[in-house]
Design a protein around this motif. Structure first.
Motif, PDB file in Angstrom:
ATOM      1  N   VAL A 114       0.805  -1.229   0.000  1.00  0.00           N
ATOM      2  CA  VAL A 114       0.000   0.000   0.000  1.00  0.00           C
ATOM      3  C   VAL A 114       0.835   1.275   0.000  1.00  0.00           C
ATOM      4  CG1 VAL A 114      -1.899  -1.157   1.201  1.00  0.00           C
ATOM      5  CG2 VAL A 114      -0.182   0.080   2.537  1.00  0.00           C
ATOM      6  N   GLY A 115       2.160   1.151   0.016  1.00  0.00           N
ATOM      7  CA  GLY A 115       3.026   2.317   0.176  1.00  0.00           C
ATOM      8  C   GLY A 115       3.241   3.150  -1.063  1.00  0.00           C
ATOM      9  N   GLY A 116       2.658   2.769  -2.197  1.00  0.00           N
ATOM     10  CA  GLY A 116       2.735   3.608  -3.385  1.00  0.00           C
ATOM     11  C   GLY A 116       3.477   3.023  -4.558  1.00  0.00           C
ATOM     12  N   LEU A 117       4.301   2.014  -4.320  1.00  0.00           N
ATOM     13  CA  LEU A 117       5.086   1.453  -5.421  1.00  0.00           C
ATOM     14  C   LEU A 117       4.357   0.339  -6.168  1.00  0.00           C
ATOM     15  CD1 LEU A 117       8.638   1.299  -3.773  1.00  0.00           C
ATOM     16  CD2 LEU A 117       7.690   3.060  -5.277  1.00  0.00           C
ATOM     17  N   LEU A 118       3.285  -0.184  -5.576  1.00  0.00           N
ATOM     18  CA  LEU A 118       2.559  -1.294  -6.203  1.00  0.00           C
ATOM     19  C   LEU A 118       1.102  -0.933  -6.470  1.00  0.00           C
ATOM     20  CD1 LEU A 118       3.992  -4.280  -4.093  1.00  0.00           C
ATOM     21  CD2 LEU A 118       4.635  -3.592  -6.405  1.00  0.00           C
ATOM     22  N   ASN A 119       0.872   0.327  -6.830  1.00  0.00           N
ATOM     23  CA  ASN A 119      -0.500   0.785  -7.033  1.00  0.00           C
ATOM     24  C   ASN A 119      -1.196   0.116  -8.219  1.00  0.00           C
ATOM     25  OD1 ASN A 119      -0.443   2.483  -4.846  1.00  0.00           O
ATOM     26  ND2 ASN A 119       0.026   4.323  -6.022  1.00  0.00           N
ATOM     27  N   LYS A 120      -0.443  -0.544  -9.069  1.00  0.00           N
ATOM     28  CA  LYS A 120      -1.060  -1.205 -10.226  1.00  0.00           C
ATOM     29  C   LYS A 120      -1.033  -2.723 -10.084  1.00  0.00           C
ATOM     30  CE  LYS A 120      -0.040   2.688 -13.265  1.00  0.00           C
ATOM     31  NZ  LYS A 120       0.647   3.174 -14.489  1.00  0.00           N
ATOM     32  N   SER A 121      -0.948  -3.171  -8.835  1.00  0.00           N
ATOM     33  CA  SER A 121      -0.909  -4.613  -8.574  1.00  0.00           C
ATOM     34  C   SER A 121      -2.127  -5.030  -7.768  1.00  0.00           C
ATOM     35  CB  SER A 121       0.358  -4.980  -7.792  1.00  0.00           C
ATOM     36  OG  SER A 121       1.512  -4.730  -8.551  1.00  0.00           O
ATOM     37  N   THR A 122      -2.818  -6.044  -8.254  1.00  0.00           N
ATOM     38  CA  THR A 122      -3.965  -6.583  -7.517  1.00  0.00           C
ATOM     39  C   THR A 122      -4.065  -8.079  -7.813  1.00  0.00           C
ATOM     40  OG1 THR A 122      -6.309  -6.232  -6.998  1.00  0.00           O
ATOM     41  CG2 THR A 122      -5.691  -6.122  -9.321  1.00  0.00           C
ATOM     42  N   GLY A 123      -4.719  -8.803  -6.916  1.00  0.00           N
ATOM     43  CA  GLY A 123      -4.888 -10.246  -7.089  1.00  0.00           C
ATOM     44  C   GLY A 123      -3.631 -11.043  -6.816  1.00  0.00           C
ATOM     45  N   ASN A 124      -2.672 -10.432  -6.106  1.00  0.00           N
ATOM     46  CA  ASN A 124      -1.384 -11.101  -5.879  1.00  0.00           C
ATOM     47  C   ASN A 124      -1.327 -11.838  -4.545  1.00  0.00           C
ATOM     48  OD1 ASN A 124       0.065 -10.224  -8.245  1.00  0.00           O
ATOM     49  ND2 ASN A 124      -0.036  -8.177  -7.378  1.00  0.00           N
ATOM     50  N   ILE A 125      -0.409 -12.788  -4.466  1.00  0.00           N
ATOM     51  CA  ILE A 125      -0.083 -13.493  -3.228  1.00  0.00           C
ATOM     52  C   ILE A 125       1.362 -13.177  -2.896  1.00  0.00           C
ATOM     53  CG2 ILE A 125       0.163 -15.722  -2.077  1.00  0.00           C
ATOM     54  CD1 ILE A 125      -1.850 -16.844  -4.131  1.00  0.00           C
ATOM     55  N   LEU A 126       1.584 -12.646  -1.702  1.00  0.00           N
ATOM     56  CA  LEU A 126       2.940 -12.341  -1.251  1.00  0.00           C
ATOM     57  C   LEU A 126       3.273 -13.265  -0.087  1.00  0.00           C
ATOM     58  CD1 LEU A 126       5.481 -10.628  -1.350  1.00  0.00           C
ATOM     59  CD2 LEU A 126       4.299  -8.876  -0.024  1.00  0.00           C
ATOM     60  N   ASN A 127       4.168 -14.220  -0.330  1.00  0.00           N
ATOM     61  CA  ASN A 127       4.574 -15.155   0.725  1.00  0.00           C
ATOM     62  C   ASN A 127       5.586 -14.494   1.662  1.00  0.00           C
ATOM     63  OD1 ASN A 127       2.997 -17.175  -0.318  1.00  0.00           O
ATOM     64  ND2 ASN A 127       4.668 -18.178  -1.427  1.00  0.00           N
ATOM     65  N   VAL A 128       5.327 -14.569   2.949  1.00  0.00           N
ATOM     66  CA  VAL A 128       6.281 -14.108   3.961  1.00  0.00           C
ATOM     67  C   VAL A 128       6.437 -15.259   4.940  1.00  0.00           C
ATOM     68  CG1 VAL A 128       6.915 -12.277   5.563  1.00  0.00           C
ATOM     69  CG2 VAL A 128       5.377 -11.764   3.673  1.00  0.00           C
ATOM     70  N   ASP A 129       7.184 -16.270   4.511  1.00  0.00           N
ATOM     71  CA  ASP A 129       7.281 -17.504   5.295  1.00  0.00           C
ATOM     72  C   ASP A 129       8.708 -18.034   5.389  1.00  0.00           C
ATOM     73  OD1 ASP A 129       7.714 -18.375   2.718  1.00  0.00           O
ATOM     74  OD2 ASP A 129       5.875 -19.548   2.551  1.00  0.00           O
ATOM     75  N   GLY A 130       9.674 -17.230   4.979  1.00  0.00           N
ATOM     76  CA  GLY A 130      11.054 -17.680   5.017  1.00  0.00           C
ATOM     77  C   GLY A 130      11.423 -18.576   3.860  1.00  0.00           C
ATOM     78  N   GLY A 131      10.429 -18.871   3.031  1.00  0.00           N
ATOM     79  CA  GLY A 131      10.677 -19.749   1.889  1.00  0.00           C
ATOM     80  C   GLY A 131      10.255 -21.180   2.185  1.00  0.00           C
ATOM     81  N   VAL A 132       8.991 -21.501   1.872  1.00  0.00           N
ATOM     82  CA  VAL A 132       8.480 -22.867   1.996  1.00  0.00           C
ATOM     83  C   VAL A 132       8.112 -23.303   0.586  1.00  0.00           C
ATOM     84  CG1 VAL A 132       6.714 -24.360   2.992  1.00  0.00           C
ATOM     85  CG2 VAL A 132       7.623 -22.446   4.342  1.00  0.00           C
ATOM     86  N   ALA A 133       8.929 -24.175   0.016  1.00  0.00           N
ATOM     87  CA  ALA A 133       8.790 -24.501  -1.406  1.00  0.00           C
ATOM     88  C   ALA A 133       7.403 -25.026  -1.745  1.00  0.00           C
ATOM     89  CB  ALA A 133       9.858 -25.523  -1.793  1.00  0.00           C
ATOM     90  N   MET A 134       6.796 -25.780  -0.814  1.00  0.00           N
ATOM     91  CA  MET A 134       5.475 -26.341  -1.097  1.00  0.00           C
ATOM     92  C   MET A 134       4.401 -25.271  -1.238  1.00  0.00           C
ATOM     93  SD  MET A 134       5.190 -29.756   1.266  1.00  0.00           S
ATOM     94  CE  MET A 134       5.479 -28.863   2.792  1.00  0.00           C
ATOM     95  N   SER A 135       4.671 -24.048  -0.698  1.00  0.00           N
ATOM     96  CA  SER A 135       3.650 -23.005  -0.754  1.00  0.00           C
ATOM     97  C   SER A 135       3.868 -22.027  -1.894  1.00  0.00           C
ATOM     98  CB  SER A 135       3.608 -22.235   0.582  1.00  0.00           C
ATOM     99  OG  SER A 135       4.798 -21.494   0.770  1.00  0.00           O
ATOM    100  N   PHE A 136       4.854 -22.322  -2.763  1.00  0.00           N
ATOM    101  CA  PHE A 136       5.014 -21.469  -3.935  1.00  0.00           C
ATOM    102  C   PHE A 136       3.726 -21.534  -4.760  1.00  0.00           C
ATOM    103  CE2 PHE A 136       9.932 -22.046  -4.298  1.00  0.00           C
ATOM    104  CZ  PHE A 136      10.086 -21.359  -3.100  1.00  0.00           C
ATOM    105  N   PRO A 137       3.100 -20.370  -5.083  1.00  0.00           N
ATOM    106  CA  PRO A 137       1.829 -20.422  -5.814  1.00  0.00           C
ATOM    107  C   PRO A 137       1.986 -20.875  -7.249  1.00  0.00           C
ATOM    108  CG  PRO A 137       2.490 -18.139  -5.428  1.00  0.00           C
ATOM    109  CD  PRO A 137       3.445 -18.995  -4.670  1.00  0.00           C
ATOM    110  N   ARG A 138       3.211 -20.770  -7.808  1.00  0.00           N
ATOM    111  CA  ARG A 138       3.404 -21.224  -9.186  1.00  0.00           C
ATOM    112  C   ARG A 138       4.636 -22.098  -9.236  1.00  0.00           C
ATOM    113  NH1 ARG A 138       1.961 -15.780  -9.903  1.00  0.00           N
ATOM    114  NH2 ARG A 138       0.034 -15.502 -11.101  1.00  0.00           N
TER     115      ARG A 138
END
Length: 706
Positions: free
Chosen positions: A682-706
Motif C-alpha cells: 500500500v506504500g505507493g510502489l505497487l498501485n497497479k498490482s492486484t490479485g497477488n499473493i505475497l509469501n512471507v514464510d522464510g521460503g516454503v517450497a510447497m507453498s510457492f503459488p506457481r
C-alpha cells in the motif's frame, strides 16, 4: 509575591502554583516557560499554536563578557501550552530595536524577517517569528500576546474601539487591524509612547497584548483583562437572541452521528479531489447553536477575523443544503445533489484568488473547503492529517465564539477579503509551508486492521502510523484493546489512531467500526483482514462447532468486512486497498488441519474473486501468506501450538526453531515482517498490482503459488 485564588475568576482558570513558581524565582526564562504553559492550558485564553509570550532579562554576552538585555520569545511555530526552552528565540534587544534605523517602510517589511537573524543571542534558539518586533518594541519585562475568544469578540465588533475604551476606562489601548510584522511592532510602540500607563493593547480583529514587570504580574493582568471581556459578553447574551434565534431543532445525538457517518466519506471524496484528506467531525453544542440558527446564512460566508483562525479554516465554510433528516441511503443521488455545491465553492475560491493575487503571489492552493457545516447535524473539517483537521475544527469553534460575542454586543466584522488573502498567501507563510517535511507515504490514508490489539495486527498498525497513516485499532478482546490504546497513545499521541471493539462475525460490531472510521477520520482507504484463530485437530476429533467457528471468523469475517468497507470506498471514489492475511496453509496440505487449512484456502480464493470484481473501482485486493508467526500471538498461546507440536513430533518450545529450519532462508518470521509486507502493498510502489499473493514464510517450497 501576592497570589490570588481561583474564586476571583469565573471565565478563565487561575493555575498559578506559588510553590512551583518560587522554585524558579531566579530563572526568568523558566518563569516564562511556566507562565506560557499555564496560559496555553486554558483554551479560553488562546487557541492551539496561537499567540506568543516573551520575557526580557539581563544575560552575559558571550562575545564581550558584559551584561546585555536579551529577549526570549516563542519562536516560529509551536504552541505555548507545550512550549519548552528549545522553542524560544533569544535576541539582543538593542540590536533588534536598532533595525528601525534601516527599516524602509511597510512595503519592504518582509525583508526585516531575515534581519532578525543578525540579532540572535543564542545560536541554538528557535527561528524568530513574525511577531518578534511586536514584543521587542514594547518596554515591558514580561509580555503575553494571546487570542482569547472573549477579547477578539470585542476586537472584531463594529464598535470594538469604543467598547474597549469604555470597558477598561482607557487603560487598554487600541491599534487598528494590520498584518503582523515590523510595522505593527512600531505601531504598538507608538501606542505605549502616547500613553505609558496602559495595561494592554487590543489589536483590531486580531487579539490582545498584556504585560507586567514580573511573570506573575503579566499572568494575572492577562487573566483579569480576559475575565472582564468575558463577563461583559455574558452580561449581553441575555439581552439579544443568540445568532437570531433557533431555526432548526436538534435531533438526537445518535441520529446526528448516524447521518454524519453516512455522509462523511462522500464529503471526503469531494475534498480529496486534489490531495487525499483526513476528516474530523464534531457536533459540539457551540457548533449546533450556530449552524441551527437564523443568522447562519448571513454570518458563515463572512469568514473569520483573527488571522490564526483564518489560516486554518480558509476564507469561509461550505454550508450544505441537506435537511437534518435527509435520507442518505442512496448515496449516489446525494453525491449528485451536493456536487454543484462543491463546484460553486471551488469557483468562489478561484475567483477570490484571481481578484486578490499579487504579481509575486504563490500559486493557488487546494480550492476545496476545509470547514463543511451540515445544519442540524454538525461540522466536518478536512485537512492533510488528523491533527490539522481537528485543530481546524477547534479554530472554527473559536470563530463561532467570536461571532457570538461580537453579535451580542454590536455587529460582527470579518477581515476584508484582500487582507485575508494577504495573510493566506503571504510569502513568509509560503516559505514556512515549503520548509515542512515531505508527506510520508501513507499520509492522508486511513486503515482498519482487524485483530490489531496484538501480534501481526498491532505490528501492521504501528507500521502504518509510522508511515503517516491513521489507524482504527480493533479487537474482540476488551482488555487487550485497552492495553493497545494506551501503548499507541504514549507512542503516537491521540490523533494517529482510534479504536473499536470488533468481533468480525458480529454485523453490529462491523457497522460500528465503519462508523468510527468515518466519524474520526472521514472514511477508509485500507482494510487489513487479519483477525483469526486456529484449531488443530485430527479429522475424527474435529467438531462441527470447530468447523463453523473457523469459517465464521476467517471466511465470513473477511467477506463481511470487505463488503462493508466497499460501501465507504465507493462513496469516496478514490480507490482503496484490501489486504487479506491468509496463510501458507491455504496452499500446503498438512496433518490435523482440515478445518483451518480449508478455511484459509477459501480466504485465498475469495481474495481472487474480490480482486476480479473490484478493479473497476480502483480497489486493489492482495493476499499475504505468513507462516508460523509466533511472537505476541493469541493463536500460539493455546491449544494450536500444542496441536502443531504434536503433529510434528516436537515440543512447544522447539516450534520456532523447527519452523525456521524447514524454510529455505532458515529464518524465524516476526510480526514486523508481515507489517513490512503490508506496507509494501500500500506504500505507493505497487498501485497497479492486484490479485497477488505475497509469501512471507522464510521460503516454503510447497507453498510457492506457481
Amino acid at each position: 509575591m501576592e497570589t490570588l485564588t481561583q474564586t476571583k475568576f469565573k471565565h478563565v482558570s487561575y493555575l498559578w502554583d506559588k510553590n512551583k513558581a518560587e522554585q524558579l524565582q531566579n530563572d526568568e526564562v523558566g518563569l516564562l516557560i511556566y507562565r506560557s504553559n499555564l496560559l496555553g492550558a486554558d483554551l479560553r485564553l488562546t487557541n492551539y499554536g496561537g499567540g506568543n509570550t516573551s520575557c526580557k532579562a539581563m544575560a552575559t554576552d558571550p562575545l564581550t563578557g558584559k551584561k546585555t538585555e536579551v529577549m526570549w520569545v516563542k519562536g516560529s511555530g509551536g504552541d505555548i501550552g507545550t512550549l519548552k526552552r528549545s522553542g524560544l528565540a533569544a535576541l539582543y534587544v538593542d540590536r533588534l530595536r536598532s533595525l528601525e534605523n534601516i527599516y524602509r517602510g511597510i512595503d519592504h517589511e518582509d525583508e526585516m524577517v531575515e534581519l532578525f537573524n543578525h540579532c540572535i543571542f543564542d545560536l541554538a534558539s528557535k527561528a524568530p517569528s513574525i511577531d518578534t518586533p511586536l514584543h521587542g518594541f514594547l518596554p515591558f519585562k514580561h509580555i503575553d500576546h494571546l487570542h482569547p475568544d472573549a477579547a477578539i469578540a470585542i476586537a472584531a465588533s463594529k464598535d470594538g474601539k469604543r467598547i474597549t475604551q469604555e470597558l477598561f476606562n482607557g487603560t487598554i489601548g487600541w491599534v487598528d487591524w494590520q498584518r503582523p510584522g515590523f510595522d505593527l511592532g512600531l505601531k504598538l510602540k507608538q501606542c505605549i509612547d502616547e500613553k505609558p500607563d496602559l495595561r494592554g493593547i487590543m489589536l483590531g480583529s486580531h487579539g490582545l497584548f498584556t504585560w507586567g514587570n514580573t511573570a506573575y504580574e503579566s499572568y494575572v493582568n492577562t487573566l483579569e483583562v480576559i475575565e472582564r471581556c468575558a463577563e461583559y459578553l455574558k452580561e449581553h447574551y441575555s439581552k439579544k437572541k443568540i445568532f437570531g434565534g433557533e431555526k432548526i431543532k436538534n435531533i438526537s445525538k445518535e441520529e446526528r452521528r448516524g447521518q454524519a457517518a453516512a455522509l462523511a466519506p462522500v464529503l471526503r471524496g469531494f475534498c480529496s479531489r486534489d490531495n487525499r484528506m483526513i476528516g474530523h467531525f464534531t457536533d459540539d453544542d457551540r457548533v449546533l447553536e450556530f449552524i441551527n440558527s437564523n443568522d447562519l446564512e448571513r454570518l458563515a460566508p463572512m469568514g473569520t477575523s483573527c488571522p490564526d483562525h483564518f489560516l486554518r479554516t480558509k476564507i469561509s465554510p461550505l454550508v450544505l443544503t441537506l435537511e437534518p433528516n435527509e435520507d442518505l441511503k442512496d448515496w449516489k443521488k446525494i453525491k449528485e445533489r451536493i456536487a454543484p455545491e462543491f463546484e460553486a465553492y471551488r469557483q468562489m475560491y478561484q475567483d477570490y484568488y484571481k481578484s486578490c493575487k499579487h504579481p509575486n503571489s504563490p500559486a493557488i492552493r487546494d480550492a476545496n473547503p476545509v470547514v463543511i457545516l451540515y445544519p442540524g447535524i454538525g461540522m466536518f473539517t478536512f485537512a492533510k492529517d488528523k491533527q490539522t483537521a481537528r485543530v481546524a475544527a477547534e479554530f472554527y469553534i473559536n470563530a463561532i465564539n467570536v461571532m457570538k460575542g461580537a453579535e451580542a454586543i454590536s455587529t460582527y466584522t470579518s477581515l476584508p477579503r484582500q487582507e485575508a488573502f494577504n495573510i493566506e498567501y503571504w510569502l513568509l507563510e509560503e516559505a514556512k509551508l515549503q520548509r515542512m517535511p515531505k508527506p510520508k507515504p501513507l499520509t492522508g490514508r486511513v486503515a482498519i486492521i482487524t485483530g490489531s490489539a496484538g501480534g501481526i495486527g498491532k505490528a501492521v498498525a504501528k507500521k502504518f502510523v509510522n508511515e503517516g497513516g491513521c489507524v482504527v485499532l480493533s479487537d474482540n478482546d476488551p482488555t487487550r484493546i485497552k492495553q493497545a490504546e494506551e501503548e499507541f497513545r504514549l507512542e503516537f499521541g491521540k490523533d494517529a489512531f482510534t479504536s473499536t471493539l470488533l468481533d468480525v462475525t458480529n454485523a453490529g460490531h462491523i457497522e460500528e467500526a465503519m462508523k468510527t472510521s468515518a466519524l474520526d477520520f472521514g472514511g477508509l482507504d485500507i482494510i487489513v483482514n487479519n483477525a483469526g484463530l486456529s484449531i488443530s485437530k485430527a479429522l475424527e476429533d474435529h467438531t462441527e462447532q470447530d468447523w463453523d467457528l473457523l469459517y465464521d471468523v476467517l471466511v465470513k469475517g473477511q467477506f463481511l468486512m470487505t463488503k462493508s468497507a466497499l460501501t465507504i470506498m465507493r462513496k469516496q471514489s478514490v480507490g482503496g486497498d484490501v489486504i487479506n492475511i491468509v496463510s501458507k496453509n491455504a496452499l500446503v496440505s498438512g496433518p490435523n488441519n482440515a478445518g483451518y487449512g480449508s478455511a484459509k484456502a477459501a480466504q485465498l480464493h475469495l481474495s481472487r474473486l474480490n480482486a476480479a470484481e473490484l478493479g473497476a473501482d480502483k480497489i486493489r485486493v492482495n493476499t499475504i501468506n505468513p507462516d508460523a508467526v509466533i511472537a505476541d500471538s493469541k493463536i500460539w498461546a493455546g491449544a494450536w501450538a500444542e496441536g502443531r507440536a504434536k503433529a510434528y513430533g516436537v515440543s512447544v518450545e522447539e516450534l520456532p526453531s523447527f519452523y525456521a529450519k524447514r524454510t529455505l532462508l532458515n529464518e524465524i518470521i516476526l510480526p514486523e515482517d508481515i507489517a513490512n509486507a503490508c506496507f509494501a502493498l500500500v506504500g505507493g510502489l505497487l498501485n497497479k498490482s492486484t490479485g497477488n499473493i505475497l509469501n512471507v514464510d522464510g521460503g516454503v517450497a510447497m507453498s510457492f503459488p506457481r
